[in-house]
Design a protein around this motif. Sequence first.
Motif: not given
Length: 139
Positions: A75-93
């Motif tokens: 499954i692929c989601i594409e969007d044109t929103g602001a850059r949002y890299d979930p891997y950056e959140m995973v480190t914090v979490e």
Amino acid sequence: METLTVSGTLDSLGAIAKYVMTAAESAGLDKKSTYKLRLAVDEIATNIIMHGYEEAGLTGKLDISSDRQESTLTICIEDTGARYDPYEMVTVESEELNKHLEERRMGGLGVYLAIQGVDQYFYQRVGEKNRNIFVVNCQ
């Protein structure tokens, strides 16, 4: 399946979930794998809408596509929103998980759990688009 295009609003989450459930059923995923995939896609789509569009003061769409290969469903989601890299959140979490329960902040583990719930997860920034890719193995 054809690509689903929806507005980048929380009202679109139901249509996204239905699309994922249909793709999972077509791929023959079991209930547990289907649930984890739907949860992962829902978490990332919600974050795209909230952080990539609403908080950034932007509007846009999400394009959701699926690809069934012999042993995987992607499954692929594409969007044109602001850059949002979930891997950056995973480190914090992940750091939150190492704290004592009373020291942890409420919430904030959704991205971590989403990524852990699928067999493979990839994030890419391609030009002005974010691309989130979820891969699950089919039995």
